[in-house]
Design a protein around this motif. Structure first.
Motif, short mmCIF file in Angstrom:
data_model
loop_
_atom_site.label_atom_id
_atom_site.label_comp_id
_atom_site.label_asym_id
_atom_site.label_seq_id
_atom_site.Cartn_x
_atom_site.Cartn_y
_atom_site.Cartn_z
N ASP A 201 -11.61 2.65 13.07
CA ASP A 201 -10.95 1.65 13.91
C ASP A 201 -9.95 0.84 13.11
OD1 ASP A 201 -10.37 0.29 16.25
OD2 ASP A 201 -11.95 -1.21 15.96
N VAL A 202 -9.06 1.57 12.40
CA VAL A 202 -8.00 0.92 11.63
C VAL A 202 -6.66 1.50 12.06
CG1 VAL A 202 -9.47 0.41 9.65
CG2 VAL A 202 -8.24 2.59 9.74
N GLY A 203 -5.59 0.77 11.78
CA GLY A 203 -4.29 1.17 12.29
C GLY A 203 -3.43 1.98 11.35
N VAL A 209 -8.07 3.22 3.49
CA VAL A 209 -8.37 3.13 2.06
C VAL A 209 -8.91 1.74 1.73
CG1 VAL A 209 -7.33 3.09 -0.24
CG2 VAL A 209 -6.76 4.92 1.37
N ALA A 210 -8.37 0.71 2.37
CA ALA A 210 -8.82 -0.65 2.13
C ALA A 210 -10.29 -0.82 2.50
CB ALA A 210 -7.96 -1.64 2.92
N VAL A 211 -10.76 -0.08 3.50
CA VAL A 211 -12.17 -0.14 3.88
C VAL A 211 -13.04 0.31 2.71
CG1 VAL A 211 -13.95 0.89 5.36
CG2 VAL A 211 -11.80 0.13 6.36
N VAL A 212 -12.64 1.41 2.07
CA VAL A 212 -13.40 1.91 0.92
C VAL A 212 -13.47 0.86 -0.18
CG1 VAL A 212 -13.52 3.69 -0.87
CG2 VAL A 212 -12.78 4.30 1.44
N HIS A 213 -12.32 0.24 -0.47
CA HIS A 213 -12.29 -0.75 -1.55
C HIS A 213 -13.02 -2.03 -1.16
CE1 HIS A 213 -9.82 1.88 -3.81
NE2 HIS A 213 -8.75 1.76 -3.05
#
Length: 244
Positions: A201-203, A209-213
């Motif tokens: 649920d990201v744009g 990638v930011a979710v992983v970090h």
């Protein structure tokens, strides 16, 4: 001082003994009987020996969910009151400490005078935190925790190949590198990326990638180390462009 509040020991606890020793010496210079401790023996003492009349001044980076929860466990298992100093800015990690029962949290760049002032408040049975501020930070922690749990569930919903692709992206690989390393068509890789974005649920790819970090997941936890189909060696990340 609040009547009936006993004055116990002050234990300085840091994973870097030199910090504990330096702070202990500075506090003793202010007339406060403070003892420095190395990490493992200090933790054991805090958990098994200290009482509610004692205070632990704890230095902790609070980096990542696991580290925060480990420190929460220490605070909740000990009967002592905790004054936590960290480099983390005021926010969810501070709320985690307060939610676990810490008396106060401070920036580790606070002056000695500020630390002494906070210590005196904690020793008296009070806190430098107003109830409004404490409640706001605790709510921020639980809100962050709920969001973190939801993101971990979304990561778990990814297929093995999607996790592999996301791990490569998080490691710095470009789409072309992934195509070459996995031996698949570019349209297949881009299809995986679209599916990853939808499930998380990201744009954007960058947001995925930011979710992983944000979760602090090692790339190899998202996906096993990919192998170059041509020679069996690990697939290297693309060279990163110099930052502007």
């Amino acid at each position: 001082m609040v009547v009936g509040t006993p004055v116990g020991s002050v234990l300085i606890l840091s994973k870097l003994l030199l910090i504990s020793q330096a702070v202990g010496a500075a506090l003793r210079g202010r007339g406060i009987d403070a003892e420095a401790a190395s990490w493992a023996p200090g933790v054991q003492r805090a958990v098994h020996e200290l009482t509610e009349s004692d205070i632990v001044i704890l230095f902790d980076d609070l980096e990542g969910r696991d580290a925060v929860m480990a420190t929460q466990s220490l605070v909740t298992q000990s009967s002592a009151r905790f004054l936590v100093l960290t480099h983390r800015p005021e926010g969810a990690a501070w709320g985690a400490m307060l939610a676990s029962g810490a008396a106060a949290v401070m920036n580790n760049e606070s002056s000695l005078a500020e630390v002494v002032s906070a210590l005196m408040l904690v020793r008296s049975g009070s806190s430098p935190f107003t109830e409004v501020r404490r409640s706001r930070l605790v709510r921020e922690w639980f809100r962050w925790l709920a969001e973190d749990d939801a993101l971990r569930e979304r990561i778990a919903d990814l297929s093995p190949r999607e996790r592999e692709v996301l791990g490569l992206l998080a490691a710095g690989s470009r789409v072309g590198d992934i195509v070459e390393g996995l031996g698949v068509a570019e349209t297949t890789v881009r299809s995986h990326i679209r599916s990853i974005r939808r499930k998380l649920d990201v744009g954007s790819q960058l947001a995925a990638v930011a979710v992983v970090h944000r979760l602090g997941l090692p790339d190899t936890e998202v996906a096993p180390e990919p192998r170059d189909r041509r020679g069996g060696a690990p697939l290297p990340p693309s060279p990163r462009r110099p930052e502007a």
